[in-house]
Design a protein around this motif. Structure first.
Motif, PDB file in Angstrom:
ATOM      1  N   PRO A  67       0.822  -1.219   0.000  1.00  0.00           N
ATOM      2  CA  PRO A  67       0.000   0.000   0.000  1.00  0.00           C
ATOM      3  C   PRO A  67       0.854   1.266   0.000  1.00  0.00           C
ATOM      4  CG  PRO A  67      -0.655  -1.498   1.770  1.00  0.00           C
ATOM      5  CD  PRO A  67       0.595  -2.034   1.172  1.00  0.00           C
ATOM      6  N   ARG A  68       0.529   2.178  -0.874  1.00  0.00           N
ATOM      7  CA  ARG A  68       1.283   3.429  -0.994  1.00  0.00           C
ATOM      8  C   ARG A  68       0.716   4.477  -0.040  1.00  0.00           C
ATOM      9  NH1 ARG A  68       4.465   3.919  -5.697  1.00  0.00           N
ATOM     10  NH2 ARG A  68       4.437   1.989  -6.890  1.00  0.00           N
ATOM     11  N   ILE A  69       0.961   4.237   1.264  1.00  0.00           N
ATOM     12  CA  ILE A  69       0.526   5.178   2.299  1.00  0.00           C
ATOM     13  C   ILE A  69       1.753   5.604   3.098  1.00  0.00           C
ATOM     14  CG2 ILE A  69      -1.860   4.377   2.469  1.00  0.00           C
ATOM     15  CD1 ILE A  69      -1.036   2.649   4.834  1.00  0.00           C
ATOM     16  N   ALA A  70       1.680   6.772   3.712  1.00  0.00           N
ATOM     17  CA  ALA A  70       2.839   7.352   4.403  1.00  0.00           C
ATOM     18  C   ALA A  70       3.365   6.447   5.519  1.00  0.00           C
ATOM     19  CB  ALA A  70       2.473   8.718   4.957  1.00  0.00           C
ATOM     20  N   GLU A  71       2.472   5.795   6.279  1.00  0.00           N
ATOM     21  CA  GLU A  71       2.916   4.938   7.400  1.00  0.00           C
ATOM     22  C   GLU A  71       3.669   3.708   6.908  1.00  0.00           C
ATOM     23  OE1 GLU A  71      -0.915   5.173   7.219  1.00  0.00           O
ATOM     24  OE2 GLU A  71      -0.363   7.232   7.689  1.00  0.00           O
TER      25      GLU A  71
END
Length: 134
Positions: A67-71
């Motif tokens: 997943p391309r999420i900041a976390e």
């Protein structure tokens, strides 16, 4: 859920060269002595990230995605990170792939550290230190 590693490139590897010295008591190796840590060096160097990369996330059914999420971000494009390199005798690069140059490391890091330790021991004990390589 059981997740198996598909190939060896999927495991995190860390290669370190550790160097210790030994000062024998009364110049006799069998009578004991004092051990000294001379140097510990990770084999690799800082490189610039070519693209953003993200951690693997497993789903309940055993599949995975990134997943391309900041976390979930591991590396950001353009930022430097430490990369482990293969040890090579005297080459710094082969076929565009960086290598850990062992002869350069001996000349620039190991030898000065060894001589600094020898000088420290001479000052502490008042005895002359003889270095035997090999």
């Amino acid at each position: 859920v059981y997740h198996r590693i598909q190939h060896k490139n999927n495991t995190d590897k860390l290669l370190v060269v550790c160097v210790v010295g030994f000062a024998p008591t009364n110049n006799d190796m069998r009578s004991g002595g004092i051990g000294y840590k001379i140097l510990m060096t990770r084999c690799g160097g800082m490189v610039k990230a070519q693209k953003d990369s993200y951690k693997r996330v497993y789903n309940d059914d055993g599949t995975y995605s990134y997943p391309r999420i900041a976390e979930n971000m591991l590396r950001k494009k353009g930022e430097h990170y430490f990369e482990n390199w293969e040890i090579c005798g005297s080459r710094s690069e082969k076929g565009g792939e960086k290598k850990f140059n062992l002869s350069e490391w001996v000349r620039e890091e190991y030898t000065p550290a060894l001589h600094a330790l020898a000088q420290q021991i001479e000052e502490e004990t008042g005895k002359r230190v003889v270095i035997r390589d090999g």
